[in-house]
Design an enzyme around this catalytic site. Structure first.
Site, PDB file in Angstrom:
ATOM      1  N   GLY A 145       0.803  -1.212   0.000  1.00 59.27           N
ATOM      2  CA  GLY A 145       0.000   0.000   0.000  1.00 59.27           C
ATOM      3  C   GLY A 145       0.835   1.260   0.000  1.00 59.27           C
ATOM      4  O   GLY A 145       0.408   2.305  -0.498  1.00 59.27           O
TER       5      GLY A 145
ATOM      6  N   ASP B 253      -2.304  -2.605  11.155  1.00 58.30           N
ATOM      7  CA  ASP B 253      -2.277  -3.236   9.825  1.00 58.30           C
ATOM      8  C   ASP B 253      -1.486  -4.541   9.866  1.00 58.30           C
ATOM      9  O   ASP B 253      -0.674  -4.818   8.990  1.00 58.30           O
ATOM     10  CB  ASP B 253      -1.680  -2.284   8.790  1.00 58.30           C
ATOM     11  CG  ASP B 253      -2.026  -2.713   7.360  1.00 58.30           C
ATOM     12  OD1 ASP B 253      -2.996  -3.464   7.192  1.00 58.30           O
ATOM     13  OD2 ASP B 253      -1.314  -2.294   6.431  1.00 58.30           O
TER      14      ASP B 253
END
Length: 834
Positions: free
Chosen positions: A527, A641
């Site tokens: 990401g 995350d």
């Protein structure tokens, strides 16, 4: 051992024998109050294995009451009157008033009585149980050992069988031990005994009189360390109990149909046998004290014994033979002494001995509250302490053992055993001789060391000065850059403010290291952006993570990761080497050759490289890393995350948590917070965070639970499909748990090699971590404890998050509530208006 004074008068006993009825028919296991068992009859346990009656051993004409195996009548396991035989035969056994067992001879003279006595009850009976235990009990109270009025297992003879305790009865303050027969014709107690010694740390001794023959070693969580070749889960299981009622060692066959017995024979050998039904004989399974190294203290104090060496005895490092003349002629009994006399120096060192039977623990002290490092300090601070090591009282449980005085009976093994650390003079730590002829060399070495140290100090000061000048030049350069120069200048000052001083890499250095960010050097993309492998000029390998222009993350995530991870130091966190803020934002990490965890567990071929011990090591490593973030680091950090692609593996497949761009630093007492900016990855986000924006350390616990289930099952939570239902991986595992098919959640490649109970425990912990309500989930400290011990019971898990639909977040996002996420499991940032 069982002989006690009669509790009723001889006159009453004699009277009863004239009036008592004869024994019942054969093949009964119970004798009622008032019945007599004569020498012509026996009692048989209801399972047909054990038989009780009168027997004459060997060539003797004397009679004894004993218990033997019915299919092997010469194998006597227990004798009531082993010290008081019936000479005038035939004998009689009776259960008389108050529940007293009485053995008498043909002249009705009482030979032996039990010490049982209970008045006012007519429901007393003597019974031979299926375990081989002969008991007196109230038939109205069931078969409960605590309710027995008297039992033969309280008076062991030469044999231990499953259910018979060899140890110490704390309540009655008496030893239960094995003692060999005097001869094959005489079951009386000989001088050979096998007994638990409670001095120091408990261990068993086989003795001949007061002389030690063999020592078991202390309990190490699986077995007694004196026999490390006994693997668990083979033929029988072991346990060790130590509480305010009993201290004893026990064992039982895994298959209840297997018959086992452990005997101290007339020659003083301790042997274990298994019954072979096909050949109808006893097979010798194990002999204790099989060679000279098993003989107690064969090599003397401060020496080790290795049966594979010649000679077998060797002094420990830092020690020499007490008598070299005796040692050269195989006279090892005197052992060894320190080369340099102890002077109680806090500068003493410790030499590690691996794979050994630990020394005699009668002069040792155990403490379950000390870590290994604390154990070392405690030993160093005590002049009498000669060694220290771990103490595994429970399987996986760690404690501390400290030895004081002589170290005796040390044996080296090739495969198993434990580690200890032996105290030696500082000169022995590096193998340096302390003889007088070497003192000049040592003095010269000290002078040279001082000169080298001075040069190093000058060089370090020079390099620091040059580095500060380089940083100042960079700051001057950044202050004149265009575009987003203000933010770059701000980050440069923040990064180098105070004691952080994170190294700054220039763009040219990183570009050369990665071959101008070539496709061949690209490791992957997440990401944040692409990651490239690079090699610096000095040969150090790096991983450069470059912020992509298309990324939903930006300079704030870059700054957040730098600030979060720069000061964190833990073996299970990826190490940040520096950053680059010149032209582009880049993070420079240590290079980990095995890349990320998802490339292994979700790949059919590479998953075969991860057997269960490796997967368990990965699970434990991630847990320890999270515990550090949540509790042990300077900052309380919520990762937000945690996923398989953010777990990197080093060359030894040890896990390291990476990607802290979305991490949140909480205050010292802050445990939860909320946000309008939801970040993370579908399939790993907890319900309260994905839906309401509420996050806490329990959000990471949820993600960790998902990881456990993925590691064990080899399946992704997000995108999981089962033909019979539409549940995700969490719901599928929960369903298997509730339907008794829990083992179906284990990946096929693990089922053949793993210990199933151990894997199921990990799955159970995973379900506890993914429970719907955050308050129900354990914290990471509890998770680490549950993973490190397989003895503590686990609470039943409650319903997991996102159980009712296969992918409820996707359902929400399709309706416009959230953005949809890409299929490559990149991290996402969601804006949720509330």
């Amino acid at each position: 051992m069982a002989s006690t004074p009669p509790l009723i008068s001889f006159t009453s006993v004699l009277l009863l024998f004239f009036l008592l009825p004869s024994s019942p028919a054969a093949d009964v296991d119970t004798m009622a109050l008032g019945q007599v068992l004569d020498a012509g009859n026996t009692m048989v346990s209801s399972n047909g294995i054990f038989e009780l009656g009168f027997f004459t051993p060997g060539k003797s004409l004397k009679q004894y009451v004993g218990v033997w195996y019915r299919m092997s009548k010469n194998t006597v396991i227990w004798v009531a009157n082993r010290e008081l035989p019936v000479v005038r035969t035939p004998g009689k056994l009776a259960l008389v008033e108050k529940g007293v067992l009485v053995i008498s001879d043909s002249g009705n003279v009482t030979i032996w009585t039990s010490n049982s006595s209970k008045s006012g009850s007519n429901s007393l009976a003597a019974q031979l149980l299926n375990t081989g235990n002969f008991v007196v009990r109230d038939v109205n109270n069931g078969v409960d050992p605590d309710e027995f009025l008297w039992q033969g297992f309280d008076y062991p003879c030469d044999t231990q069988i499953p259910g018979l305790k060899i140890g110490y009865d704390v309540r009655r303050k008496r030893d239960l031990y094995q003692a060999a027969w005097k001869s094959l014709d005489d079951p009386a107690e000989s001088e050979y005994t096998f007994k638990l010694d409670l001095t120091g740390v408990p261990q068993y001794f086989l003795r001949k009189g007061s002389q030690e023959v063999f020592r078991s070693g202390p309990w190490n969580g699986l077995r007694f360390s004196g026999r490390p070749n006994l693997k668990p889960n083979s033929v029988y299981r072991f346990w060790y109990r130590a509480d305010d009622e009993w201290i004893y060692y026990g064992y039982e066959p895994i298959d209840s149909s297997v018959l086992l017995r452990t005997v101290v024979n007339v020659d003083g050998a301790l042997q274990r046998f298994i019954w072979n039904e096909r050949n109808h004989n006893w097979n010798l399974f194990l002999t204790f004290a099989t060679d000279n190294c098993d003989t107690y203290n064969w090599c003397g104090p401060y020496a080790s014994c290795n049966i594979n060496n010649s000679p077998a005895c060797k002094c420990l490092t830092g020690y020499v033979p007490k008598s070299q003349t005796d040692w050269d002629t195989a006279g090892w009994g005197e052992g060894c002494v320190r080369k340099i006399a102890a002077n109680c120096s806090r500068e003493d060192h410790f030499i590690k001995l691996s794979s050994i039977k630990v020394p005699d623990t009668r002069n040792a002290l155990g403490d379950m509250n000390l870590s290994l490092d604390q154990c070392r300090i405690s030993c160093l601070n005590n002049c009498s302490c000669t060694a220290y090591g771990t103490w595994n009282v429970t399987d996986g449980g760690r404690g501390c053992l400290l030895w004081f005085g002589e170290l005796k009976d040390i044996r080296l093994y090739t495969e198993y055993g434990q580690d200890i650390y032996v105290r030696v003079d500082p000169s022995e730590a590096g193998g340096i001789s302390s003889n007088r002829r070497n003192r000049k060399l040592i003095a010269v070495a000290a002078v040279l060391s001082a000169v080298v140290a001075a040069l190093i100090i000058v060089l370090v000061l020079h390099l620091r000065k040059k580095r500060k000048q380089h940083i100042q030049r960079q700051r001057h350069l950044y202050e004149h850059e265009a575009g987003d120069d203000n933010s770059r200048r701000t980050y440069s000052k923040e990064i180098n403010n105070g004691d952080l001083e994170l190294p700054l890499f220039d763009m040219e250095t990183v570009s050369k290291a990665t071959k101008n960010f070539s496709v061949a050097n690209k490791l992957g993309e997440g990401g944040f952006g692409p990651v490239y492998k690079g090699v610096l000029k000095g040969g150090q390998e790096i991983a450069a993570k470059k912020l992509s222009q298309d990324s939903k993350q930006g300079s704030d995530e870059f700054k957040n990761e730098v600030m979060c991870i720069a000061k964190l130091q833990h073996r299970n966190l990826v190490k940040l080497l520096g950053c680059c803020i010149q032209e582009e934002y880049m993070l420079i990490y240590e290079f980990l050759p095995n890349k990320s965890l998802d490339l292994f567990i979700f790949d059919e071929k590479r998953s075969a490289l991860l057997d269960w011990p490796k997967r368990l090591n990965i699970i434990n490593g991630i847990a320890r890393g999270l515990l550090y973030l949540h509790q042990d680091s300077r900052l309380r950090i919520v990762h937000r995350d945690l996923k398989a692609s953010n777990i990197l593996l080093d060359c030894d497949l040890n896990p390291k948590i990476s990607d802290f761009g979305m991490a949140r630093i909480c205050g010292g007492n802050e445990t939860a917070a909320s946000t309008n900016r939801i970040v993370g990855t579908y399939g790993y986000m907890s319900p309260e965070y994905a839906i309401d924006g509420q996050f806490s350390v329990k959000s990471d616990v949820f993600s960790f639970g998902v990881l456990i289930l993925e590691i064990v099952s080899g399946r992704r939570n997000r995108g999981f499909y089962h033909p019979n239902h539409h549940l995700n991986l969490l719901g599928h595992t929960w369903k298997l748990y509730n339907t008794g098919q829990f083992s179906d959640a284990i990946h096929e490649t693990l089922k053949e090699s793993c210990i199933v109970d151990e894997v199921l425990r990990a799955l159970h912990i995973g379900l506890l971590c993914v429970q719907q309500n955050a308050s129900d989930r354990p914290n990471m400290a509890s998770v680490v404890l549950m993973l490190s011990s397989d003895s503590s019971a686990l609470p039943p898990p409650k319903v997991p998050g996102f159980f009712t639909a296969r992918n409820p977040i996707e359902a929400d996002s399709s309706s416009g509530k959230h953005e949809s996420c890409s299929t490559n499991e990149m991290s996402v940032t969601l804006i949720d208006p509330r």
